[in-house]
Design an enzyme around this catalytic site. Structure first.
Site, mmCIF file in Angstrom:
data_model
loop_
_atom_site.group_PDB
_atom_site.id
_atom_site.type_symbol
_atom_site.label_atom_id
_atom_site.label_comp_id
_atom_site.label_asym_id
_atom_site.label_seq_id
_atom_site.Cartn_x
_atom_site.Cartn_y
_atom_site.Cartn_z
ATOM 1 N N HIS A 1 -42.971 31.490 54.842
ATOM 2 C CA HIS A 1 -42.950 32.865 54.348
ATOM 3 C C HIS A 1 -41.551 33.248 53.858
ATOM 4 C CE1 HIS A 1 -44.568 36.951 54.173
ATOM 5 N NE2 HIS A 1 -43.318 37.293 54.394
ATOM 6 N N HIS B 1 -50.965 40.442 52.108
ATOM 7 C CA HIS B 1 -51.133 40.604 53.559
ATOM 8 C C HIS B 1 -52.540 40.133 53.905
ATOM 9 C CE1 HIS B 1 -49.621 43.093 57.158
ATOM 10 N NE2 HIS B 1 -48.795 42.114 56.933
#
Lengths: 962, 265
Positions: free
Chosen positions: A229, A296
């Site tokens: 990430h 998300h």
């Protein structure tokens, strides 16, 4: 201290909307035994006040006595012949409860004295003869989400009080120096570090050199900083690609594709690109605008409402943490879901129904975005069953900031201050997730555990931060996103060094150990760097707005990250090793062009049914149900709203907002995406996405020379050479598209998504999905154009060539076909067409403009007609086509790129035609007084002939959910 | 009055303060946006202003119910100051969340300002839309109370609503009848031809199609629709189809307020 239980429900004669919603959701599950549902809000307050005061709290604060009634204590189900099932849903300990926080504040206003805790819950009384199985299904699928909530059935016991024990310091070392490779891998796995063997070896060598063992928090910090990430290991790796047998090599995929185009274009209006939390470009002489889009996905799959809410909440903090902090002016959201009409037994175990996912995601974005007072202006929704287990939730935010505040001025000696929300166990990997839910293990799951956001905390933090920025009270700012304080302080101190006293971080509740404090992903927090002489003033400013700000450490000049707890050192890491130590990867990729063919489809006399079917397919159908739940007008800047036309229901191509109410300059925002094309070739999918985003933004009147692009990759498992190969193809298209359109990428993000393993062992991978977002400028918003036809008698033109390109089209999709002729892009012609259309809009020659995309010409004309509430009479003879685009159905439904339909007043015809010289265009019809869409073929036979009401209803009905 | 001064109250979660300030400034007022904490610390701040505005937003997240927590705060800290403000002939405007606050404090419909602070004695409230959902859409409003100084009594206006809790309800039929007979109804939702009707004409199911209320003085107005969102031509949802000359409908509310202060105070 007493525990007061207050239940609030609707008074007779006033609707119980929550109860009704729940009953509908239960019926959608196919359970018919529930006759009615009564809902109540439950407040559990532990406080010193007496019974008289409790009556006041219930009657004056918690109950709207006009339409509600309350009961102190536990209510009993109504007497009657039907059996009643009582179900209560409580938040799990540690999950944020914003209502409870507000009630605690209001109790103080009332003078309630000592209040220990406030908790809230929901109570449902289900009437009807419900089996235990049905009760459990309802609890699980409708009422509660066991990621964040406890469902309690049939007991009078109150849930345990959330008190936690204070933490006592215990420093834990994690020996690595003597481990063998297997043991290193096991340590990474057992501690949820998600570090590879090579990375663990790198760490081992580092600590051998240091001649000590790492502490637990040091390993966690490295794992967070080196996560996919945070460092994009996939996109930044070196790649060896087999492309139809030819070898291509990239040293760094991202740098040689997306980044490289930006560097080569070297636009002077790009202020800060791929550096900060969002890409920043110039807006006018005094201000800049920035844009960021994030995904998300995994949190939204598990808790659609909370996951999507914290998705939008998180991306809003990106512009807030860009430069010296931007003011958010617009949100975007793009979702990919499974088909909402799926039968229950077609849903894999452990996967939420797409309809529930959609309702929850929309609700989460709605409640967070609306409460923040940021208009949600642009978006899209794609439906494909391959998204069922892995829904994609893209949230974007645009902010405005002064031109001279686009960079941070970090220096040693400054205080590290954390502002906003308190830190809890939210989002600490593994803590809030039970292992049972993690069927698809991937690091992203852990770096984004489920949380509940509190938008009001973020809003008041924003109000205070903007004042502090104006007053020049801080020198640098960043958001606490993935990795929490670990990432925020680690990044801000990268070139300097930092020391943090973790016990100073304000906590939601006691009991967090130092590692939990450091890596918690609790929402609504930012970190700022403040000169010592400004600390007092900035803390006073925050206090005056009821925002917490706490000095937790200082930036140093030793290039070390030092962490302490209660004065004892718990970690010391070299910034250089932390940020530069991560190993580089090399990967193999393969792309072999697919052997596909065109389907054989019989000619028909007319295509009315095909048009209706495409209009009512989920991807094309009106998204009004979603759009109206978003406040798209707050801040007063909207110029082109998502819905427009005579009845405010036509689908706008792009949004335009005016960020400064005293200026006529605007910002235009659009997107482009079509995963179906990627099933044929991701290169053309990506270029089509770029072309579509650019067409959309041009349609409303934005400048073609100031378009900034954003990329968001959501791909499958890139350890597979084929999957990585398709990502490489898309990246190559990004380079070609950015260069060809002279539109640089300014920001991007990628998310690697695991495959879902179903019960029968089959694997479902998401389709390669690339979202292209575009942002550009509008010099004078009064010249913006909408897509609805304006006046009978006006002429309609098609600009751009229609080709035999039905591969991946909706015309094929409704027949279950894919085809092979995917729409391509002639970038040079497309860019020139965009410039001419823009010129025509600026010169006032065009009164409506709509892009031709999904569903082709027929859908574009239908949308323009019903949005304008006027008929259209069209004729395919005038349509500019390629030599192989012969049949009427091809011309009607081809999804060729770079096409616009424009409406021109007859008296402007000459001027318009002159301007379009050497661009393919042709007159295809005119706006008519009657309420019909009529399209005739070459032989002047009607191939489409329908009234607008039928078309509009077909388009509106599918997604008009309750 | 030379310079009309307006105060726009901020609080946690209030989010329409800037555009409300802009609309008031277009009408010629001098405007300050001030946090409610400052007013609670020193209520004499209000003395310097002629128009008090509670703007839209989600004060304190609309936790418990829309506007409730802020209303509770006002009742416990500002009751006397606001009574005094109204009694001195000044104006109060509540938009959307601000309207919800005015109703939940009892300032509206407020009989002679007497009900302010009686949190449990409300006869009128604002609750969940019948649809159960937040809705952003444009509505036509018919003026209904001639005494309300913010209103052009003969002009139907077109404004956006954006709320989840906008349904005006009365405790019983007597309370509703009193609203009507005492002239408290400021605006009703109607269609383009001026007729009342079901959803979407009445977007939230309000009793008697009530979109706004005024008090007995006519100097306090609360309404769910957002006049500050239509003060610029390009804010209209299909402005490209409109006559170039038409003045945005939201302007009248602010212009009337400022003109009233100018000519009266």
């Amino acid at each position: 201290m007493r525990q007061w239980r207050i239940e609030v429900s609707s008074r007779a004669g006033f609707a119980d909307t929550r109860g009704q919603d729940v009953r509908e959701d239960i019926q959608e599950l196919g359970i018919s035994t529930v006759e009615s549902v009564h809902s109540a809000k439950v407040y559990l307050i532990e406080a010193d006040f007496d019974a008289d005061f409790a009556e006041r709290v219930a009657g004056e604060l918690l109950t709207d006595t006009v339409c509600q009634e309350y009961r102190i204590g536990r209510s009993v189900p109504p007497a009657g012949p039907m059996s009643a099932t009582v179900i209560e849903v409580h938040l799990k300990s540690g999950v944020t409860d914003p209502v409870a926080e507000s009630v605690a504040g209001a109790l103080a206003d009332m003078g309630a004295g000592n209040v220990e805790t406030v908790r809230t819950a929901r109570k449902y009384i289900l009437l009807g003869n419900i089996s235990d199985d049905e009760r459990d299904t309802i609890s699980r699928r409708v009422l509660g989400n066991d990621c964040i909530e406890d469902v309690i059935c049939g007991t009078d016991a109150e849930p345990p009080s959330p008190h936690t024990l204070p933490y006592e310091l215990k420093i834990t070392e994690m020996p690595v120096r003597t481990l063998n490779d297997d043991e290193l891998v096991a340590l990474s796995k057992d501690s949820d570090l998600f570090l590879t063997l090579v990375e663990m070896q790198t760490i081992q060598n580092h600590y051998r050199m240091l001649e000590r063992e790492p502490t637990d928090i040091e390993l966690e910090t490295l794992a967070q900083t080196w996560s996919e990430h945070c460092v994009h290991k996939t996109l930044k790796s070196s790649v060896d690609m087999d492309f139809d047998g030819e070898h291509i090599h990239f040293d760094n995929l991202l740098k040689e594709t997306v980044f490289q185009a930006t560097q080569e274009l070297d636009k002077d209006w790009c202020i800060s690109v791929f550096e900060d939390n969002a890409g920043v470009v110039k807006f006018d002489d005094t201000d800049a605008i920035c844009f960021k889009v994030e995904t998300h996905n995994h949190p939204s799959a598990l808790d659609p409402y909370g996951g999507a809410a914290t998705g939008i909440g998180g991306v809003i903090r990106d512009p807030m943490g860009t430069g010296m902090g931007a003011k958010p002016i617009a949100n975007t959201d793009i979702f990919c879901f499974g088909l909402p009409d799926k039968k229950l037994d077609e849903i894999p175990k452990g996967v939420l129904h797409p309809r529930r996912v959609m309702k929850g995601v929309v609700g989460g974005v709605r409640d967070y975005g609306n409460r923040m007072g940021i208009p949600t202006v642009n978006g899209a929704i794609y439906f494909d069953d391959r998204y069922m287990a892995n829904p994609l939730v893209f949230c974007g935010n645009i902010g405005i900031l002064p031109n001279d505040q686009c960079f941070k001025h970090q220096q040693s000696g400054n205080a590290v201050i954390v502002v906003g929300g308190r830190t809890g166990r939210d989002g600490i990997h593994g803590a809030t997730f039970s292992s049972g839910q993690m069927t698809h293990e991937h690091e992203d799951i852990f770096s984004h555990a489920v949380q509940i956001g509190n938008p009001i905390v973020e809003k008041k933090m924003l109000d205070a931060l903007l004042q502090a920025r104006e007053a020049g009270l801080y020198e640098a700012i960043t958001d606490c996103g993935a990795g929490g304080l670990s990432s925020a302080v680690g990044e801000m101190g990268e070139k300097l060094g930092a020391v943090v006293d973790l016990e100073k971080v304000p906590l939601k509740y006691a009991g967090l150990n130092y590692t939990e404090i450091w890596i918690s992903e609790a929402q609504e927090r930012m970190v700022i760097s403040v000169k010592p002489e400004n600390v007092e003033a900035i803390c006073r400013l925050f206090a005056s707005e009821d925002v917490e700000a706490t000095v937790i450490g200082a930036f140093t000049d030793d290039r070390k990250l030092t962490l302490r707890y209660g004065g004892q050192q718990v970690a010391q890491l070299d910034m250089e090793f932390l940020h530069e130590g991560v190993s580089k990867y090399s990967r193999k990729a393969r792309w072999h062009s697919k052997k596909l063919s065109e389907p054989d489809i019989a000619k028909k006399d007319d295509y009315n049914d095909d048009l209706l079917e495409i209009l009512s397919s989920y991807n094309v159908a009106s998204k009004e149900w979603v759009i109206r739940q978003y406040d798209h007008e707050v801040q007063g800047g909207s110029v082109i709203k998502p819905l427009t036309g005579a009845c405010n229901d036509g689908p706008s191509d792009a949004a335009v907002v005016r960020p400064k109410l005293n200026s006529e300059k605007g910002v235009a925002i659009s997107c482009g995406m079509n995963p179906l094309y990627g099933d044929i070739d991701p290169y053309w999918m990506a270029l089509s996405g770029i072309d579509e985003a650019i067409r959309n933004i041009i349609c409303v009147g934005a400048r073609p020379d100031r378009i900034a692009l954003l990329d968001n990759y959501c791909w499958g498992d890139c350890s597979k050479a084929e999957t990585l190969g398709s990502l490489v193809r898309a990246s190559m298209a990004c380079y070609d598209g950015a260069m060809g359109f002279s539109s640089p990428f300014i920001s991007g993000k990628d998310s690697m998504n695991p495959e879902c393993v179903c019960d029968d062992g089959t694997q479902i991978a998401i389709p390669a999905t690339l979202l292209i977002s575009a942002m550009s400028l509008v010099d004078d918003v009064n010249k913006c154009v909408s897509m609805d036809v304006k006046r009978a008698g006006n002429l309609l033109f098609a600009v751009g060539i229609t080709k035999n390109e039905l591969g991946g089209s909706h015309y094929y999709k409704i027949r279950g076909e894919l085809g092979c002729n995917v729409p391509k892009v002639d970038i040079k012609t497309s860019a020139e067409t965009a410039r001419r259309i823009h010129r025509a809009i600026c010169d006032g020659l065009i009164v409506s403009c709509h892009d031709c995309s999904e569903g082709g010409l027929a859908v574009a004309l239908a949308e323009m007609a019903f949005a304008g509430d006027l008929g259209i009479t069209a004729d395919l003879r005038g349509l500019p086509v390629s030599d192989d685009c012969i049949r009427a159905d091809m011309r009607l439904f081809s999804e060729s790129n770079s096409r616009y339909i424009v409406e021109v007043e007859p008296e402007k015809y000459d001027e318009f035609a002159k301007l379009m010289l050497n661009v393919p265009f042709g007159q295809i019809g005119e706006v008519a007084e009657d309420s019909r869409l009529v399209i005739q073929d070459e032989g002047q036979k009607s191939v489409i002939d329908m009234d607008l009401k039928t078309l509009r209803e077909a388009w509106k009905k599918p997604l008009m959910l309750s | 009055m030379e310079q009309v001064k307006a105060i726009v109250l901020r609080a946690a979660g209030v989010n329409c303060d800037l555009e409300t300030q802009h609309a008031l400034e277009l009408a010629g007022a001098e405007v300050d946006r001030i946090h409610i904490n400052r007013v609670i610390e020193d209520t004499s701040i209000l003395d310097g202003y002629h128009i008090l505005v509670f703007p839209g937003g989600f004060s304190y997240g609309d936790d418990v119910a829309a506007g409730k927590i802020l209303a509770n705060q006002i009742v416990h800290h500002l009751t006397d100051a606001i009574k005094k403000f109204i009694a001195s002939g000044k104006l109060v405007l509540g938009i959307c969340n601000g309207f919800q606050v005015l109703v939940k404090t009892g300032i509206l419909p407020g009989v002679n300002g007497g009900d302010i602070g009686s949190l449990s004695g409300q006869a009128v409230s604002i609750t969940d839309n019948d649809s159960g959902k937040f809705e952003d859409r444009w509505v036509y409003l018919a003026p209904a109370a001639a005494r309300c100084v913010f209103i052009d009594p003969d002009t139907r206006i077109y404004l956006p609503i954006a709320h989840a809790e906008g349904k005006v309800v009365a405790k019983n039929s007597d309370a509703l009848e009193e609203l009507r007979s005492q002239g408290h109804v400021a605006f009703r939702y109607v269609d383009a031809d001026g007729e009342e009707g079901p959803f979407p004409v009445n977007p939230n199911g309000s009793m008697d199609s009530i979109a706004g209320l005024t008090d007995s003085t006519g100097r306090v107005l609360g309404l769910m629709p957002h006049p500050e969102r239509y003060v610029h031509r390009t804010q209209h949802p299909h402005w490209q189809r409109l006559d170039q000359q038409s003045l945005p409908d939201g302007r009248s509310i602010f212009d009337n307020a400022v003109n009233y202060v100018r000519s009266t105070l």
